[in-house]
Write a protein that holds these residues in place. Structure first.
Motif, mmCIF file in Angstrom:
data_model
loop_
_atom_site.group_PDB
_atom_site.id
_atom_site.type_symbol
_atom_site.label_atom_id
_atom_site.label_comp_id
_atom_site.label_asym_id
_atom_site.label_seq_id
_atom_site.Cartn_x
_atom_site.Cartn_y
_atom_site.Cartn_z
ATOM 1 N N ALA A 90 0.819 -1.212 0.000
ATOM 2 C CA ALA A 90 0.000 0.000 0.000
ATOM 3 C C ALA A 90 0.853 1.263 0.000
ATOM 4 C CB ALA A 90 -0.906 -0.005 1.237
ATOM 5 N N ASP A 91 2.147 1.104 -0.150
ATOM 6 C CA ASP A 91 3.074 2.235 -0.069
ATOM 7 C C ASP A 91 2.990 3.083 -1.340
ATOM 8 O OD1 ASP A 91 5.639 3.764 -0.167
ATOM 9 O OD2 ASP A 91 6.153 2.542 1.574
ATOM 10 N N PRO A 92 2.863 4.415 -1.223
ATOM 11 C CA PRO A 92 2.755 5.250 -2.422
ATOM 12 C C PRO A 92 3.992 5.265 -3.297
ATOM 13 C CG PRO A 92 2.942 6.604 -0.437
ATOM 14 C CD PRO A 92 2.726 5.195 0.028
ATOM 15 N N VAL A 93 5.149 4.901 -2.749
ATOM 16 C CA VAL A 93 6.377 4.873 -3.550
ATOM 17 C C VAL A 93 6.456 3.613 -4.401
ATOM 18 C CG1 VAL A 93 8.920 4.736 -3.380
ATOM 19 C CG2 VAL A 93 7.667 6.384 -1.994
ATOM 20 N N ARG A 94 5.704 2.606 -4.031
ATOM 21 C CA ARG A 94 5.860 1.294 -4.656
ATOM 22 C C ARG A 94 5.690 1.322 -6.168
ATOM 23 N NH1 ARG A 94 2.006 -3.021 -5.310
ATOM 24 N NH2 ARG A 94 3.068 -5.023 -5.545
ATOM 25 N N ALA A 95 4.756 2.120 -6.667
ATOM 26 C CA ALA A 95 4.512 2.162 -8.105
ATOM 27 C C ALA A 95 5.694 2.698 -8.886
ATOM 28 C CB ALA A 95 3.277 3.009 -8.395
ATOM 29 N N TRP A 96 6.599 3.409 -8.202
ATOM 30 C CA TRP A 96 7.725 4.043 -8.883
ATOM 31 C C TRP A 96 9.060 3.392 -8.551
ATOM 32 C CZ3 TRP A 96 5.921 6.970 -12.521
ATOM 33 C CH2 TRP A 96 4.653 7.544 -12.349
ATOM 34 N N ALA A 97 9.042 2.385 -7.692
ATOM 35 C CA ALA A 97 10.286 1.791 -7.218
ATOM 36 C C ALA A 97 10.758 0.677 -8.149
ATOM 37 C CB ALA A 97 10.109 1.235 -5.809
ATOM 38 N N THR A 98 12.052 0.610 -8.321
ATOM 39 C CA THR A 98 12.663 -0.512 -9.041
ATOM 40 C C THR A 98 13.258 -1.524 -8.077
ATOM 41 O OG1 THR A 98 14.741 0.728 -9.221
ATOM 42 C CG2 THR A 98 13.201 0.895 -11.065
ATOM 43 N N GLU A 99 13.368 -1.136 -6.803
ATOM 44 C CA GLU A 99 13.979 -2.027 -5.817
ATOM 45 C C GLU A 99 13.422 -1.712 -4.440
ATOM 46 O OE1 GLU A 99 18.407 -3.776 -4.712
ATOM 47 O OE2 GLU A 99 18.059 -2.514 -6.459
ATOM 48 N N LEU A 100 13.135 -2.749 -3.681
ATOM 49 C CA LEU A 100 12.778 -2.628 -2.272
ATOM 50 C C LEU A 100 13.970 -3.096 -1.453
ATOM 51 C CD1 LEU A 100 10.861 -2.299 0.161
ATOM 52 C CD2 LEU A 100 10.044 -4.636 -0.298
ATOM 53 N N VAL A 101 14.464 -2.219 -0.588
ATOM 54 C CA VAL A 101 15.589 -2.552 0.284
ATOM 55 C C VAL A 101 15.072 -2.600 1.715
ATOM 56 C CG1 VAL A 101 17.868 -1.860 1.110
ATOM 57 C CG2 VAL A 101 17.238 -1.467 -1.288
ATOM 58 N N VAL A 102 15.173 -3.755 2.331
ATOM 59 C CA VAL A 102 14.602 -3.986 3.656
ATOM 60 C C VAL A 102 15.700 -3.954 4.708
ATOM 61 C CG1 VAL A 102 13.318 -5.620 5.094
ATOM 62 C CG2 VAL A 102 12.774 -5.392 2.658
ATOM 63 N N GLN A 103 15.383 -3.354 5.854
ATOM 64 C CA GLN A 103 16.289 -3.401 6.997
ATOM 65 C C GLN A 103 15.512 -3.852 8.221
ATOM 66 O OE1 GLN A 103 17.436 0.378 8.850
ATOM 67 N NE2 GLN A 103 16.310 1.448 7.244
ATOM 68 N N THR A 104 16.191 -4.567 9.108
ATOM 69 C CA THR A 104 15.595 -5.043 10.348
ATOM 70 C C THR A 104 15.947 -4.096 11.480
ATOM 71 O OG1 THR A 104 15.773 -7.353 9.644
ATOM 72 C CG2 THR A 104 15.533 -6.957 11.996
ATOM 73 N N GLN A 105 14.948 -3.748 12.277
ATOM 74 C CA GLN A 105 15.171 -2.950 13.472
ATOM 75 C C GLN A 105 14.737 -3.742 14.695
ATOM 76 O OE1 GLN A 105 16.676 -0.098 13.868
ATOM 77 N NE2 GLN A 105 17.045 0.313 11.685
ATOM 78 N N PRO A 106 15.419 -3.544 15.853
ATOM 79 C CA PRO A 106 16.557 -2.645 16.018
ATOM 80 C C PRO A 106 17.785 -3.131 15.264
ATOM 81 C CG PRO A 106 16.303 -3.988 17.976
ATOM 82 C CD PRO A 106 15.116 -4.281 17.098
ATOM 83 N N ALA A 107 18.640 -2.183 14.886
ATOM 84 C CA ALA A 107 19.810 -2.510 14.082
ATOM 85 C C ALA A 107 20.744 -3.479 14.794
ATOM 86 C CB ALA A 107 20.556 -1.227 13.711
ATOM 87 N N HIS A 108 20.772 -3.411 16.138
ATOM 88 C CA HIS A 108 21.676 -4.277 16.893
ATOM 89 C C HIS A 108 21.038 -5.628 17.239
ATOM 90 C CE1 HIS A 108 19.455 -1.901 20.007
ATOM 91 N NE2 HIS A 108 19.315 -3.112 20.519
ATOM 92 N N ALA A 109 19.924 -5.959 16.592
ATOM 93 C CA ALA A 109 19.310 -7.269 16.829
ATOM 94 C C ALA A 109 20.313 -8.372 16.507
ATOM 95 C CB ALA A 109 18.066 -7.419 15.951
ATOM 96 N N PRO A 110 20.212 -9.521 17.157
ATOM 97 C CA PRO A 110 21.136 -10.623 16.884
ATOM 98 C C PRO A 110 21.121 -11.024 15.414
ATOM 99 C CG PRO A 110 19.804 -11.080 18.827
ATOM 100 C CD PRO A 110 19.221 -9.858 18.190
ATOM 101 N N VAL A 111 22.227 -11.567 14.963
ATOM 102 C CA VAL A 111 22.328 -11.949 13.560
ATOM 103 C C VAL A 111 21.227 -12.936 13.177
ATOM 104 C CG1 VAL A 111 23.970 -13.829 14.003
ATOM 105 C CG2 VAL A 111 23.936 -12.700 11.755
#
Length: 280
Positions: A216-237
């Motif tokens: 439902a993201d408004p950027v999705r129609a224009w994106a060529t790539e989705l880059v995902v990050q997990t939070q918190p950043a210091h979560a275990p590997v």
């Protein structure tokens, strides 16, 4: 649509965080991710432990063979443009042309002070550094053919989007409110338009919930790539690995709307064609 993964390389022990980052990159490649990105942080800002992302990506390059390697982002306003160009070129050669060099103005006022820079001038300084970087890429040794076409600008504001398009740079953005400027970017960008939307899987959130938000993201129609990050950043590997594994089966984003080609063609030829394309 391509799928990438971003880590802030956070944790109490930098050596372990670096080793874990290599582990994540190898797993991302094995699971079919298209790109793997690392963030730069100076002096532990936001728990990040990586001031030199190109150095760590050199190790990642030796442990992988196909996945694209990105910086999200190097604070160009704090860098010597020629040194940045040379270091990036060496990594690009080592990796077989896999570097995606993302740059930005930098949000850490403390880092600006420690580098002797005026934080209020960071956007202008970043623009100057990017222009110099692009010029140096044409003349340095080793040569890095094609790297100039794999530069990305971290931005979400109208002026930044327009500047990135004029320079032929891709856009890295974590902001849904960038969507209104993206049709103009696609219509006017020099070179191939590239938009990477950086989105978060929040603490305790199931990756499929993040994907529902993305659809439902408004950027999705224009994106060529989705880059995902997990939070918190210091979560275990292990938490990062769980996100990678959960997202891997969806990397083709099968229910994405129709390709952007017709709409882009319409944007390039005028508002009447735009209306026809969007009504189709």
């Amino acid at each position: 649509m391509r799928l990438g993964y971003l880590t802030h390389v956070a944790g109490a022990a930098p050596a372990q965080a670096y080793r874990d980052t290599v582990t994540l990159a190898v797993a991302a490649e094995e699971l079919g991710f298209a790109s793997f990105w690392v963030a730069q942080h100076h002096d532990g800002h936001l728990d990040g432990t990586l001031p030199s992302p190109l150095v760590l990506l050199g190790a990642v390059a030796q442990a992988t063979s196909t996945i694209r390697l990105g910086t999200a982002v190097v604070a160009a306003a704090l860098e010597d443009p020629r040194r940045l160009a040379e270091d990036a070129a060496v990594l690009d050669v080592l990796s077989g042309g896999r570097l995606e060099l993302g740059v930005g103005a930098g949000a850490d006022a403390g880092a600006s002070a420690r580098f002797g820079r005026d934080h209020d001038r960071r956007h202008a300084d970043c623009a100057d550094a990017v222009d110099a970087l692009r010029a140096h890429l044409d003349e340095i040794v080793p040569a890095a053919p094609g790297l100039g076409a794999r530069l990305w600008q971290a931005t979400g504001g109208s002026r930044g989007v327009d500047a990135a398009g004029a320079r032929g740079m891709g856009i890295l953005s974590g902001r849904p409110d960038a969507a209104p400027d993206l049709p103009r970017y696609w219509a006017r960008a020099a070179g191939e338009p590239r938009v990477a939307a950086v989105r978060v899987v929040g603490p305790g959130e199931a990756p499929d919930a993040a994907l529902r938000r993305w659809r439902a993201d408004p950027v999705r129609a224009w994106a060529t790539e989705l880059v995902v990050q997990t939070q918190p950043a210091h979560a275990p590997v292990g938490t990062h690995l769980a996100t990678l594994r959960a997202l891997a089966p969806t990397r083709r984003d099968a229910d994405r709307p129709a390709p952007l080609g017709p709409l882009v063609a319409a944007l390039r030829t005028g508002p009447r064609r735009v209306a026809a394309a969007t009504d189709a």
